[in-house]
Design a protein around this motif. Structure first.
Motif, short mmCIF file in Angstrom:
data_model
loop_
_atom_site.label_atom_id
_atom_site.label_comp_id
_atom_site.label_asym_id
_atom_site.label_seq_id
_atom_site.Cartn_x
_atom_site.Cartn_y
_atom_site.Cartn_z
N SER A 126 0.83 -1.19 0.00
CA SER A 126 0.00 0.00 0.00
C SER A 126 0.87 1.25 0.00
CB SER A 126 -0.92 0.02 1.23
OG SER A 126 -0.16 0.26 2.41
N ALA A 169 -6.80 4.98 3.30
CA ALA A 169 -7.12 4.40 4.60
C ALA A 169 -8.27 5.15 5.25
CB ALA A 169 -5.91 4.42 5.53
N ASN A 225 -14.11 -3.70 7.99
CA ASN A 225 -12.77 -4.18 7.64
C ASN A 225 -12.81 -5.05 6.39
OD1 ASN A 225 -10.34 -3.44 8.74
ND2 ASN A 225 -10.24 -5.09 10.24
N GLN A 261 -10.68 -4.14 3.10
CA GLN A 261 -9.71 -5.10 2.58
C GLN A 261 -10.04 -5.50 1.15
OE1 GLN A 261 -9.84 -8.22 5.52
NE2 GLN A 261 -8.79 -6.99 7.07
N ASN A 313 -6.38 0.47 3.94
CA ASN A 313 -5.99 0.21 5.32
C ASN A 313 -7.04 0.70 6.30
OD1 ASN A 313 -2.63 1.08 4.42
ND2 ASN A 313 -3.40 -0.98 4.77
N ASN A 314 -7.08 0.07 7.47
CA ASN A 314 -7.93 0.51 8.56
C ASN A 314 -7.02 0.90 9.72
OD1 ASN A 314 -10.14 1.09 10.10
ND2 ASN A 314 -10.93 -0.99 10.22
N SER A 319 -4.10 -2.15 10.06
CA SER A 319 -3.18 -2.20 8.93
C SER A 319 -2.72 -0.78 8.63
CB SER A 319 -3.86 -2.81 7.69
OG SER A 319 -5.03 -2.09 7.33
N GLY A 320 -1.60 -0.66 7.94
CA GLY A 320 -1.05 0.65 7.63
C GLY A 320 -0.11 1.14 8.71
N LEU A 322 3.74 -3.29 12.71
CA LEU A 322 3.26 -2.06 12.08
C LEU A 322 3.96 -0.84 12.67
CD1 LEU A 322 -0.61 -2.70 12.02
CD2 LEU A 322 0.93 -2.68 10.04
#
Length: 273
Positions: free
Chosen positions: A2, A125, A140, A144, A149-150, A171-172, A206
């Motif tokens: 991403s 995101a 989510n 996805q 991203n969340n 994520s992200g 992350l």
């Protein structure tokens, strides 16, 4: 990979930390939001965080609450936020953009419809303050599906079991809230921030960005020394509001925020990773 993951990976290779400015779509005027985004990038922003105007922004302090009120008075809404991202993408395809907001507008649009519209606009995101990890499965899945991203908030009071649940779904990057309270409140305790960032890093690979309470280059540098990035919002919005009070037009107000962000960028860049 991403855009957000790529951004943090590139910064890590360079030994640098992310600078993430927050502004509200439509404040001080909808007609200048895209231009302000570009100015912030020129001043050193790595990721842009856009607030979606909402009538009850519960996590915000008075500075950002007033920004939401001004944006709503200017007629700005979620669709305008997506249109803003789309317009930004006409000339900038590399800077990640995330929307920060509240569940109601997204749920009103519908998760699937929002995800499709967000992907088409070029959004990277979503951060929804009031969708807890226990209720995030549906949104989510839609994010996805379109490769978005969340982003989740983690508070100083988040217990270990809940933290694990959050990072498993995030994520992200993870957004650590450095203070107990609302945006713009209180004073930073860097040792405490460092302890909590280490606690998060023990559970996820992350990146961890820290926001709430960052006001200037000095506080940004302190936070950058113990995290992967800093998020700054209230200080930028306060600078724009003060410029308007001083008689500046909307464009000049945006320039004031960009100048402050450039100072914050220099502070962050003084810290080696």
């Amino acid at each position: 990979m991403s855009r957000i993951a790529g951004c943090f990976a590139q910064l890590a290779e360079q030994g640098r930390k992310a600078v993430v400015p927050y502004i509200v779509v439509g404040d001080p005027g909808l007609e200048v939001t895209v231009d302000i985004m570009h100015q912030l990038v020129d001043s050193g922003a790595d990721i842009i965080e856009l607030g979606v105007p909402f009538s009850d922004p519960m996590s915000e302090g008075p500075v950002i609450q007033l920004a939401h009120e001004r944006a709503l008075a200017n007629g700005a809404n979620l669709r305008d936020a997506l249109d803003t991202v789309r317009a930004f993408r006409e000339t900038n395809q590399h800077t990640p953009v995330l929307l920060m907001g509240y569940a109601n507008p997204v749920e009103h649009m519908g998760y699937a419809k929002f995800a499709d519209a967000a992907q088409a606009a070029g959004l990277d995101a979503l951060l929804t303050v009031d969708i807890p990890p226990e209720e995030v499965e549906q949104v989510n899945a839609e994010l996805q599906r379109v490769g978005m991203n969340n982003i989740f908030l983690v508070a100083p009071t988040t217990p270990d079991d809940r933290l694990q649940r959050i990072v498993d779904q995030a994520s992200g990057f993870v957004y650590y809230v450095s203070l107990k309270g609302v945006t713009g409140a209180g004073h930073l305790d860097i040792d405490n921030v460092a302890d909590h960032v280490s606690r998060i890093r023990a559970l996820t690979s992350l990146p961890v960005a820290v926001g709430f309470g960052i006001k200037d280059a000095e506080s940004a540098a302190s936070v950058a020394s113990v995290s992967d990035g800093v998020v700054v919002g209230s200080a930028l919005i306060r600078a724009m509001a003060q410029a308007i009070d001083d008689g500046a037009d909307h464009a000049a107000a945006g320039k004031r925020a960009a100048e402050l962000l450039a100072e914050i960028r220099r502070g962050v860049d003084s810290v080696a990773s």
